[in-house]
Design a protein around this motif. Structure first.
Motif, PDB file in Angstrom:
ATOM      1  N   PRO A 221       0.811  -1.230   0.000  1.00  0.00           N
ATOM      2  CA  PRO A 221       0.000   0.000   0.000  1.00  0.00           C
ATOM      3  C   PRO A 221       0.837   1.270   0.000  1.00  0.00           C
ATOM      4  O   PRO A 221       0.377   2.326  -0.431  1.00  0.00           O
ATOM      5  CB  PRO A 221      -0.831  -0.121   1.287  1.00  0.00           C
ATOM      6  CG  PRO A 221      -0.097  -1.106   2.143  1.00  0.00           C
ATOM      7  CD  PRO A 221       0.577  -2.048   1.205  1.00  0.00           C
ATOM      8  N   MET A 222       2.089   1.160   0.452  1.00  0.00           N
ATOM      9  CA  MET A 222       2.960   2.341   0.485  1.00  0.00           C
ATOM     10  C   MET A 222       3.203   2.881  -0.917  1.00  0.00           C
ATOM     11  O   MET A 222       3.432   4.082  -1.099  1.00  0.00           O
ATOM     12  CB  MET A 222       4.289   1.961   1.152  1.00  0.00           C
ATOM     13  CG  MET A 222       5.210   3.135   1.410  1.00  0.00           C
ATOM     14  SD  MET A 222       4.478   4.333   2.551  1.00  0.00           S
ATOM     15  CE  MET A 222       5.499   5.768   2.207  1.00  0.00           C
ATOM     16  N   SER A 223       3.149   2.025  -1.935  1.00  0.00           N
ATOM     17  CA  SER A 223       3.376   2.485  -3.308  1.00  0.00           C
ATOM     18  C   SER A 223       2.317   3.494  -3.735  1.00  0.00           C
ATOM     19  O   SER A 223       2.611   4.416  -4.509  1.00  0.00           O
ATOM     20  CB  SER A 223       3.382   1.293  -4.270  1.00  0.00           C
ATOM     21  OG  SER A 223       2.133   0.624  -4.251  1.00  0.00           O
ATOM     22  N   THR A 224       1.096   3.359  -3.218  1.00  0.00           N
ATOM     23  CA  THR A 224       0.042   4.320  -3.547  1.00  0.00           C
ATOM     24  C   THR A 224       0.355   5.686  -2.943  1.00  0.00           C
ATOM     25  O   THR A 224       0.126   6.728  -3.583  1.00  0.00           O
ATOM     26  CB  THR A 224      -1.320   3.810  -3.031  1.00  0.00           C
ATOM     27  OG1 THR A 224      -1.615   2.552  -3.647  1.00  0.00           O
ATOM     28  CG2 THR A 224      -2.436   4.793  -3.349  1.00  0.00           C
ATOM     29  N   VAL A 225       0.878   5.693  -1.730  1.00  0.00           N
ATOM     30  CA  VAL A 225       1.280   6.955  -1.088  1.00  0.00           C
ATOM     31  C   VAL A 225       2.379   7.635  -1.904  1.00  0.00           C
ATOM     32  O   VAL A 225       2.347   8.859  -2.121  1.00  0.00           O
ATOM     33  CB  VAL A 225       1.759   6.689   0.352  1.00  0.00           C
ATOM     34  CG1 VAL A 225       2.317   7.977   0.977  1.00  0.00           C
ATOM     35  CG2 VAL A 225       0.615   6.149   1.206  1.00  0.00           C
ATOM     36  N   LEU A 226       3.341   6.860  -2.380  1.00  0.00           N
ATOM     37  CA  LEU A 226       4.426   7.430  -3.172  1.00  0.00           C
ATOM     38  C   LEU A 226       3.928   7.988  -4.504  1.00  0.00           C
ATOM     39  O   LEU A 226       4.415   9.018  -4.975  1.00  0.00           O
ATOM     40  CB  LEU A 226       5.497   6.360  -3.416  1.00  0.00           C
ATOM     41  CG  LEU A 226       6.216   5.839  -2.167  1.00  0.00           C
ATOM     42  CD1 LEU A 226       7.158   4.694  -2.528  1.00  0.00           C
ATOM     43  CD2 LEU A 226       6.977   6.968  -1.475  1.00  0.00           C
ATOM     44  N   ILE A 227       2.931   7.309  -5.096  1.00  0.00           N
ATOM     45  CA  ILE A 227       2.353   7.824  -6.343  1.00  0.00           C
ATOM     46  C   ILE A 227       1.681   9.169  -6.092  1.00  0.00           C
ATOM     47  O   ILE A 227       1.848  10.123  -6.868  1.00  0.00           O
ATOM     48  CB  ILE A 227       1.338   6.814  -6.914  1.00  0.00           C
ATOM     49  CG1 ILE A 227       2.049   5.578  -7.445  1.00  0.00           C
ATOM     50  CG2 ILE A 227       0.518   7.461  -8.040  1.00  0.00           C
ATOM     51  CD1 ILE A 227       1.114   4.474  -7.892  1.00  0.00           C
ATOM     52  N   ILE A 228       0.926   9.268  -5.016  1.00  0.00           N
ATOM     53  CA  ILE A 228       0.226  10.520  -4.698  1.00  0.00           C
ATOM     54  C   ILE A 228       1.216  11.662  -4.520  1.00  0.00           C
ATOM     55  O   ILE A 228       0.993  12.788  -4.989  1.00  0.00           O
ATOM     56  CB  ILE A 228      -0.631  10.342  -3.433  1.00  0.00           C
ATOM     57  CG1 ILE A 228      -1.787   9.369  -3.709  1.00  0.00           C
ATOM     58  CG2 ILE A 228      -1.178  11.679  -2.941  1.00  0.00           C
ATOM     59  CD1 ILE A 228      -2.547   8.936  -2.474  1.00  0.00           C
ATOM     60  N   LEU A 229       2.329  11.388  -3.873  1.00  0.00           N
ATOM     61  CA  LEU A 229       3.291  12.449  -3.560  1.00  0.00           C
ATOM     62  C   LEU A 229       4.218  12.785  -4.724  1.00  0.00           C
ATOM     63  O   LEU A 229       4.584  13.953  -4.912  1.00  0.00           O
ATOM     64  CB  LEU A 229       4.136  12.040  -2.348  1.00  0.00           C
ATOM     65  CG  LEU A 229       3.444  12.078  -0.988  1.00  0.00           C
ATOM     66  CD1 LEU A 229       4.366  11.521   0.086  1.00  0.00           C
ATOM     67  CD2 LEU A 229       3.020  13.499  -0.632  1.00  0.00           C
ATOM     68  N   PHE A 230       4.584  11.766  -5.522  1.00  0.00           N
ATOM     69  CA  PHE A 230       5.672  11.983  -6.466  1.00  0.00           C
ATOM     70  C   PHE A 230       5.323  11.776  -7.938  1.00  0.00           C
ATOM     71  O   PHE A 230       6.163  12.067  -8.793  1.00  0.00           O
ATOM     72  CB  PHE A 230       6.855  11.054  -6.123  1.00  0.00           C
ATOM     73  CG  PHE A 230       7.495  11.369  -4.808  1.00  0.00           C
ATOM     74  CD1 PHE A 230       8.364  12.435  -4.665  1.00  0.00           C
ATOM     75  CD2 PHE A 230       7.223  10.585  -3.686  1.00  0.00           C
ATOM     76  CE1 PHE A 230       8.961  12.725  -3.452  1.00  0.00           C
ATOM     77  CE2 PHE A 230       7.818  10.864  -2.463  1.00  0.00           C
ATOM     78  CZ  PHE A 230       8.682  11.935  -2.343  1.00  0.00           C
ATOM     79  N   TYR A 231       4.135  11.266  -8.233  1.00  0.00           N
ATOM     80  CA  TYR A 231       3.848  11.038  -9.649  1.00  0.00           C
ATOM     81  C   TYR A 231       3.898  12.369 -10.395  1.00  0.00           C
ATOM     82  O   TYR A 231       3.288  13.356  -9.978  1.00  0.00           O
ATOM     83  CB  TYR A 231       2.476  10.388  -9.836  1.00  0.00           C
ATOM     84  CG  TYR A 231       2.214   9.971 -11.261  1.00  0.00           C
ATOM     85  CD1 TYR A 231       2.777   8.812 -11.778  1.00  0.00           C
ATOM     86  CD2 TYR A 231       1.416  10.754 -12.104  1.00  0.00           C
ATOM     87  CE1 TYR A 231       2.550   8.418 -13.088  1.00  0.00           C
ATOM     88  CE2 TYR A 231       1.191  10.369 -13.422  1.00  0.00           C
ATOM     89  CZ  TYR A 231       1.754   9.205 -13.900  1.00  0.00           C
ATOM     90  OH  TYR A 231       1.543   8.841 -15.202  1.00  0.00           O
ATOM     91  N   PRO A 232       4.636  12.434 -11.487  1.00  0.00           N
ATOM     92  CA  PRO A 232       4.847  13.722 -12.178  1.00  0.00           C
ATOM     93  C   PRO A 232       3.552  14.313 -12.719  1.00  0.00           C
ATOM     94  O   PRO A 232       2.665  13.615 -13.196  1.00  0.00           O
ATOM     95  CB  PRO A 232       5.809  13.363 -13.315  1.00  0.00           C
ATOM     96  CG  PRO A 232       5.628  11.897 -13.523  1.00  0.00           C
ATOM     97  CD  PRO A 232       5.305  11.320 -12.176  1.00  0.00           C
ATOM     98  N   THR A 233       3.469  15.617 -12.621  1.00  0.00           N
ATOM     99  CA  THR A 233       2.329  16.360 -13.157  1.00  0.00           C
ATOM    100  C   THR A 233       2.862  17.520 -13.979  1.00  0.00           C
ATOM    101  O   THR A 233       4.043  17.876 -13.923  1.00  0.00           O
ATOM    102  CB  THR A 233       1.450  16.931 -12.029  1.00  0.00           C
ATOM    103  OG1 THR A 233       2.209  17.920 -11.298  1.00  0.00           O
ATOM    104  CG2 THR A 233       1.007  15.850 -11.055  1.00  0.00           C
ATOM    105  N   SER A 234       1.966  18.109 -14.746  1.00  0.00           N
ATOM    106  CA  SER A 234       2.322  19.306 -15.526  1.00  0.00           C
ATOM    107  C   SER A 234       1.935  20.544 -14.734  1.00  0.00           C
ATOM    108  O   SER A 234       1.466  21.531 -15.277  1.00  0.00           O
ATOM    109  CB  SER A 234       1.595  19.297 -16.871  1.00  0.00           C
ATOM    110  OG  SER A 234       0.197  19.190 -16.671  1.00  0.00           O
ATOM    111  N   ILE A 235       2.150  20.481 -13.424  1.00  0.00           N
ATOM    112  CA  ILE A 235       1.674  21.553 -12.543  1.00  0.00           C
ATOM    113  C   ILE A 235       2.318  22.898 -12.871  1.00  0.00           C
ATOM    114  O   ILE A 235       1.742  23.953 -12.650  1.00  0.00           O
ATOM    115  CB  ILE A 235       1.941  21.172 -11.070  1.00  0.00           C
ATOM    116  CG1 ILE A 235       1.189  22.116 -10.129  1.00  0.00           C
ATOM    117  CG2 ILE A 235       3.431  21.184 -10.757  1.00  0.00           C
ATOM    118  CD1 ILE A 235       1.173  21.648  -8.702  1.00  0.00           C
ATOM    119  N   GLY A 236       3.527  22.880 -13.426  1.00  0.00           N
ATOM    120  CA  GLY A 236       4.184  24.142 -13.762  1.00  0.00           C
ATOM    121  C   GLY A 236       3.546  24.844 -14.942  1.00  0.00           C
ATOM    122  O   GLY A 236       3.779  26.033 -15.156  1.00  0.00           O
TER     123      GLY A 236
END
Length: 338
Positions: A221-236
């Motif tokens: 389940p920790m992998s889901t937490v890492l996805i939420i925090l670090f999955y790349p976005t085009s936020i810039g």
């Protein structure tokens, strides 16, 4: 449908070709702007030769989207190289239904799919059948999670398939299957619905998945937490308001995961940061209770996890929570409302 039965008779091949060339078509039953129950595609026999009609009737055409679509695909496969790419036919047919579907209509579509899967199949055509269902599943999940993004429809999917969640290999355990977020007619790889929801920080849908114990069934389940925090976005590249909303959704997703986990491995998060990975939530540690990574876990949370684990073993999440002789406030707590 027996594949050898089709292939061993030249008359069947010519009959199917006559059916296709004579205008045998599949079209959804439509009234006004809505596609209505029973959501099956009706085969038009008008103008067909006698041989074609006998062949198609002999194959026992099913009055469901999936049964009749399977027959249509079989026609294309028999007609040879010209119609080799039959996967788009499945996608476009199901997309026409899913694009306008509401909750009752989606429930009907799921009933059709469940009925289709429960029908006995000829093992000699098993590989074709599995390939067909894989394309169908990919299309349903793509529209449900990437296009419709409807918590109501996700809730309906989990309600209808809850009894199959314990068997990842079951074709009715759709929530465990992977799909390609950008449509590919031959899905060889992809993401699970949980991974896709975490990548896009869809907190309302994530909550539903968690209520049904999807994260608790995961090996990591920790992998889901890492996805939420670090999955790349085009936020810039997006507007400041959109960036704020995305970060707010990520915070909600993180707080939801905390409700179904004993421990959060903060060291894993820090390791990502050490490798110059920037978390979407700059003050992420503020959203993880100290009892999840440093101090002993609180007794109330341990009780919640134990009760949910018992219900999960018996496929009782979340419906079984309301049957427990507990005050409403504790039932809400068990159902991750707080």
């Amino acid at each position: 449908m027996s594949r050898s039965r089709i292939c061993n008779k030249g008359r069947c091949h010519s009959g199917f070709q006559a059916f296709y060339e004579a205008g045998g078509v599949l079209s959804p039953t439509v009234r006004g702007d809505s596609v209505l129950r029973p959501y099956f595609l009706r085969v038009s026999w008008r103008g067909m030769s006698d041989d074609a009609e006998r062949c198609c009737k002999g194959l026992e055409v099913r009055e469901t989207v999936f049964g009749e679509l399977l027959e249509k695909v079989a026609v294309k496969r028999l007609l040879g190289p010209v119609y080799r790419n039959w996967e788009p036919l499945i996608y476009h047919t199901l997309s026409h239904v899913l694009r306008h579907v509401d909750a009752p209509g989606f429930d009907s579509l799921l009933s059709d799919y469940i009925d289709f899967i429960h029908r006995p199949r000829d093992k000699r055509s098993l590989s074709f059948y599995l390939e067909f269902t894989e394309i169908c599943i990919n299309t349903i999940l793509y529209w449900l999670f990437a296009r419709k993004v409807s918590p109501l429809l996700v809730q309906k999917l989990l309600e209808r398939t809850a009894s199959f969640l314990g068997d990842r290999g079951n074709q009715l355990g759709l929530i465990w299957r992977t799909f390609t977020p950008v449509y590919n007619p031959s899905p060889l790889s992809g993401v699970t619905p949980l991974q896709f929801v975490a990548q896009n920080r869809q907190s309302d849908i994530l909550k539903i998945l968690l209520q049904y114990g999807i994260l608790e069934r995961e090996e990591s389940p920790m992998s889901t937490v890492l996805i939420i925090l670090f999955y790349p976005t085009s936020i810039g590249r997006v507007h400041d308001l959109e960036s704020t909303q995305l970060i707010a959704e990520a915070k909600l997703c993180l707080s939801l995961c905390v409700r179904v986990m004993y421990r959060i491995h903060v060291a894993h998060i820090k390791a990502y940061i050490d490798f110059r990975r920037k978390p979407l939530i700059s003050n992420w540690l503020d959203y993880i209770p100290v009892t999840r990574y440093q101090e002993p876990c609180e007794l109330l949370h341990l009780c919640r996890m134990s009760i949910r684990s018992c219900l999960l073993t018996n496929s009782g999440l979340p419906r079984g929570i309301s049957l427990l002789p507990l005050p409403k406030s504790l039932q809400n707590y068990l159902n991750l409302e707080r």
